[in-house]
Scaffold this motif. Structure first.
Motif, PDB file in Angstrom:
ATOM      1  N   MET A  62      13.691  34.000   0.236  1.00 43.62           N
ATOM      2  CA  MET A  62      15.019  34.311   0.746  1.00 43.62           C
ATOM      3  C   MET A  62      15.394  35.781   0.505  1.00 43.62           C
ATOM      4  O   MET A  62      16.081  36.399   1.318  1.00 43.62           O
ATOM      5  CB  MET A  62      16.060  33.398   0.099  1.00 43.62           C
ATOM      6  CG  MET A  62      16.028  31.967   0.615  1.00 43.62           C
ATOM      7  SD  MET A  62      16.412  31.811   2.396  1.00 43.62           S
ATOM      8  CE  MET A  62      14.756  31.693   3.080  1.00 43.62           C
ATOM      9  N   LEU A  63      14.946  36.326  -0.606  1.00 44.90           N
ATOM     10  CA  LEU A  63      15.204  37.734  -0.886  1.00 44.90           C
ATOM     11  C   LEU A  63      14.686  38.622   0.246  1.00 44.90           C
ATOM     12  O   LEU A  63      15.351  39.553   0.693  1.00 44.90           O
ATOM     13  CB  LEU A  63      14.534  38.148  -2.203  1.00 44.90           C
ATOM     14  CG  LEU A  63      15.317  37.934  -3.493  1.00 44.90           C
ATOM     15  CD1 LEU A  63      14.449  38.303  -4.689  1.00 44.90           C
ATOM     16  CD2 LEU A  63      16.597  38.755  -3.497  1.00 44.90           C
TER      17      LEU A  63
ATOM     18  N   GLN B  43       3.498  35.659   3.321  1.00 47.02           N
ATOM     19  CA  GLN B  43       2.613  35.771   2.157  1.00 47.02           C
ATOM     20  C   GLN B  43       3.232  35.176   0.893  1.00 47.02           C
ATOM     21  O   GLN B  43       2.504  34.778  -0.022  1.00 47.02           O
ATOM     22  CB  GLN B  43       2.240  37.241   1.910  1.00 47.02           C
ATOM     23  CG  GLN B  43       1.506  37.891   3.063  1.00 47.02           C
ATOM     24  CD  GLN B  43       0.550  36.952   3.755  1.00 47.02           C
ATOM     25  OE1 GLN B  43      -0.302  36.336   3.117  1.00 47.02           O
ATOM     26  NE2 GLN B  43       0.673  36.834   5.066  1.00 47.02           N
ATOM     27  N   VAL B  44       4.545  35.122   0.845  1.00 48.14           N
ATOM     28  CA  VAL B  44       5.183  34.452  -0.297  1.00 48.14           C
ATOM     29  C   VAL B  44       4.715  33.005  -0.361  1.00 48.14           C
ATOM     30  O   VAL B  44       4.334  32.491  -1.420  1.00 48.14           O
ATOM     31  CB  VAL B  44       6.726  34.509  -0.178  1.00 48.14           C
ATOM     32  CG1 VAL B  44       7.372  33.704  -1.295  1.00 48.14           C
ATOM     33  CG2 VAL B  44       7.206  35.956  -0.223  1.00 48.14           C
TER      34      VAL B  44
ATOM     35  N   THR C 108      12.489  31.193  10.407  1.00 49.69           N
ATOM     36  CA  THR C 108      11.098  30.800  10.187  1.00 49.69           C
ATOM     37  C   THR C 108      10.715  30.975   8.729  1.00 49.69           C
ATOM     38  O   THR C 108       9.879  30.222   8.199  1.00 49.69           O
ATOM     39  CB  THR C 108      10.166  31.626  11.092  1.00 49.69           C
ATOM     40  OG1 THR C 108      10.594  31.511  12.446  1.00 49.69           O
ATOM     41  CG2 THR C 108       8.728  31.130  10.990  1.00 49.69           C
ATOM     42  N   GLY C 109      11.307  31.958   8.084  1.00 50.49           N
ATOM     43  CA  GLY C 109      11.047  32.145   6.660  1.00 50.49           C
ATOM     44  C   GLY C 109      11.444  30.908   5.866  1.00 50.49           C
ATOM     45  O   GLY C 109      10.708  30.457   4.983  1.00 50.49           O
ATOM     46  N   LEU C 110      12.591  30.319   6.205  1.00 50.17           N
ATOM     47  CA  LEU C 110      13.052  29.116   5.517  1.00 50.17           C
ATOM     48  C   LEU C 110      12.117  27.940   5.755  1.00 50.17           C
ATOM     49  O   LEU C 110      11.737  27.226   4.819  1.00 50.17           O
ATOM     50  CB  LEU C 110      14.469  28.760   5.987  1.00 50.17           C
ATOM     51  CG  LEU C 110      15.080  27.489   5.404  1.00 50.17           C
ATOM     52  CD1 LEU C 110      15.186  27.590   3.889  1.00 50.17           C
ATOM     53  CD2 LEU C 110      16.445  27.208   6.036  1.00 50.17           C
ATOM     54  N   SER C 111      11.714  27.719   7.019  1.00 51.28           N
ATOM     55  CA  SER C 111      10.835  26.584   7.310  1.00 51.28           C
ATOM     56  C   SER C 111       9.456  26.759   6.694  1.00 51.28           C
ATOM     57  O   SER C 111       8.838  25.789   6.240  1.00 51.28           O
ATOM     58  CB  SER C 111      10.717  26.373   8.826  1.00 51.28           C
ATOM     59  OG  SER C 111      10.174  27.503   9.467  1.00 51.28           O
ATOM     60  N   ASN C 112       8.953  27.995   6.623  1.00 53.51           N
ATOM     61  CA  ASN C 112       7.665  28.250   5.970  1.00 53.51           C
ATOM     62  C   ASN C 112       7.731  27.938   4.479  1.00 53.51           C
ATOM     63  O   ASN C 112       6.808  27.354   3.903  1.00 53.51           O
ATOM     64  CB  ASN C 112       7.244  29.708   6.165  1.00 53.51           C
ATOM     65  CG  ASN C 112       6.436  29.903   7.435  1.00 53.51           C
ATOM     66  OD1 ASN C 112       5.680  29.035   7.833  1.00 53.51           O
ATOM     67  ND2 ASN C 112       6.616  31.036   8.074  1.00 53.51           N
TER      68      ASN C 112
END
Length: 472
Positions: free
Chosen positions: A296-297, A264-265, A339-343
């Motif tokens: 990243m947080l 959602q970020v 996956t958070g980084l790639s998103n």
């Protein structure tokens, strides 16, 4: 868009994802006990297959439409024409999709054995195809989606407890969930047509052609990106037992709870960054930096927490029958960061800049790598192999995305930002290791972990309390 709107939209999206995934997890322990792990595996297998088919009517509009809507949202007439075009394209592709799906479940032996389960899963395809996240994301009113998802999940929860009473009732699980989904989708469109003043319009072939031509490059990337999500369940469904599928699906659903919130970020910053770039490149880059740090947080926190406390999480959520899900959860827990980084890099940097083909390349090749790895590892290591294949492919995608963004020389990640995020990860990681070595009580360890996280965020000046904003 003001800080207040960003916070409101992120809050709405967070609540939406929490409801969307946590409510099913409330039902899950009851459902597994009633139908058993094997039948739960069949239900998960059917849902994964239906989810794949639901990707087809999207044809890339869920990534294409929000940016376009954000740019024309002040014109009701223009918005009505555009929305009508999107819906017309979706309807045409949905008809073809349903014909293909019905042919498959009617003739493929693997599906014919559980025909009713797959037939009742048709509602997933219809409902998922038309959830209008793209519209409310574009006009930056995500509260409407939150309410709709709440309706879907609460209706589904009540229906499961009301109608699934014995093992043979497992065939009706996708039916009651599909009905709840379609009711919720009708509610969302009532908001679009009656509250937002959107009126169906005749759409010219020129506009339809423009929508299709500009969506298709994103369609490929969206399909390949989402095929990662269900691929392991599908492959395990074909090559292992239904019980193994059940254990893996349980771990994956837990990860999806957190991943949905993290994504959602990107959803919040995507239309905002697109508009800031229209004002100036500098404003857009500032938005990208904030989005990166915010992502990243959450990613660092989720990754280390899940890996450290996987046994406690599985025990609380599923009980002793799911101990085989613990290792799977620890492996899949790494996806929060990867996956958070790639998103973040894809949806907050490449797409707002219009780099659609650049965004697509690593996603497609990541899918191909995933397919190769899962085909090799599942026959050898079963569910553990599937989890390793998923994580390995996502590492490749994240590294490629990082390389592409670095080539753009935007300066999104400064040296100071990198040091702050690294310090946060090291602090939490060292505590988790020490806690495990000394055998600290799990509940006490969790409390200290969360307190330490807040302390590090403030001491490292990642968030400024006075302005309640991220320090770039």
């Amino acid at each position: 868009m003001s800080k207040k709107i960003i916070i409101t939209n992120f809050g709405a999206l967070t609540v939406m994802q929490a409801v969307q995934y946590i409510v099913p997890l409330i039902v899950l322990p009851y459902l597994v006990r009633v139908v058993g792990p094997a039948k739960f595996g069949i239900i998960s297998f059917a849902q994964a297959i239906a989810y794949y088919f639901a990707l087809l009517p999207d044809i890339g509009t869920n990534l294409y439409a929000p940016r376009e809507i954000a740019l024309i949202k002040e014109s009701k007439k223009g918005l009505s024409v555009f929305v009508s075009g999107i819906l017309m394209v979706k309807i045409l592709v949905l008809i073809l999709t349903l014909l293909l799906y019905m042919a498959m479940i009617s003739f493929v032996p693997q599906f014919k054995k559980e025909f009713l389960v797959f037939l009742f899963s048709t509602g997933y395809i219809i409902g998922e195809s038309f959830i209008p996240v793209w519209f409310f994301q574009g006009i930056e009113k995500m509260v409407n989606i939150t309410v709709g998802i709440f309706i879907i999940r609460i209706l589904g929860l009540i229906s499961i407890f009301a109608f699934i009473r014995q093992a043979s009732d497992y065939v009706y699980v996708p039916l009651v969930n599909s009905i709840a989904l379609i009711i919720g989708v009708f509610f969302m469109y009532s908001r679009i047509f009656f509250r937002e003043g959107i009126r169906p319009k005749m759409t010219s072939l020129k506009i339809l052609g423009k929508i299709i031509s500009e969506s298709l490059p994103l369609f490929a990337s969206n399909v390949f990106r989402n095929l990662h999500i269900g691929m392991n369940v599908v492959v395990l469904g074909f090559f292992t037992s239904n019980t193994v599928v059940g254990y893996y699906s349980a771990a994956e659903r837990l990860v999806k709870v957190g991943m949905g919130i993290l994504v959602q970020v990107s959803h919040v910053f995507y239309p905002y960054t697109s508009r800031m770039l229209k004002i100036s490149r500098e404003e857009g880059v500032i938005s990208m930096r904030k989005g990166f740090i915010a992502g990243m947080l959450l990613s660092v926190l989720a990754t280390i927490f899940v890996i450290t406390y996987a046994d406690v999480i599985v025990s609380v959520m599923f009980g002793g029958d799911f101990t085989q899900s613990i290792t799977l959860l620890r492996i899949l827990g790494m996806l929060f960061l990867i996956t958070g980084l790639s998103n973040i890099l894809g949806m907050q940097v490449l797409l707002p800049l219009g780099k659609r083909k650049m965004f697509m390349q690593p996603v497609i090749w990541g899918f191909i790598l995933h397919l190769v790895l899962v085909s090799f590892l599942v026959p050898w290591m079963q569910s553990v192999g599937a989890a390793i294949a998923f994580v390995s492919a996502q590492v490749a995608v994240a590294l490629w995305m990082s390389y592409l963004v670095q080539k753009l020389s935007l300066g999104i990640v400064t040296g100071a930002t990198g040091m702050k995020v690294t310090g946060l990860a090291l602090g939490l990681g060292v505590f988790s290791l020490v806690s495990w070595m000394i055998g600290l009580n799990s509940l006490m360890s969790m409390g200290i972990f969360c307190t330490l996280y807040i302390f590090l965020v403030l001491v490292l000046r990642i968030v400024d309390l006075k302005t309640c904003s991220i320090v770039t």
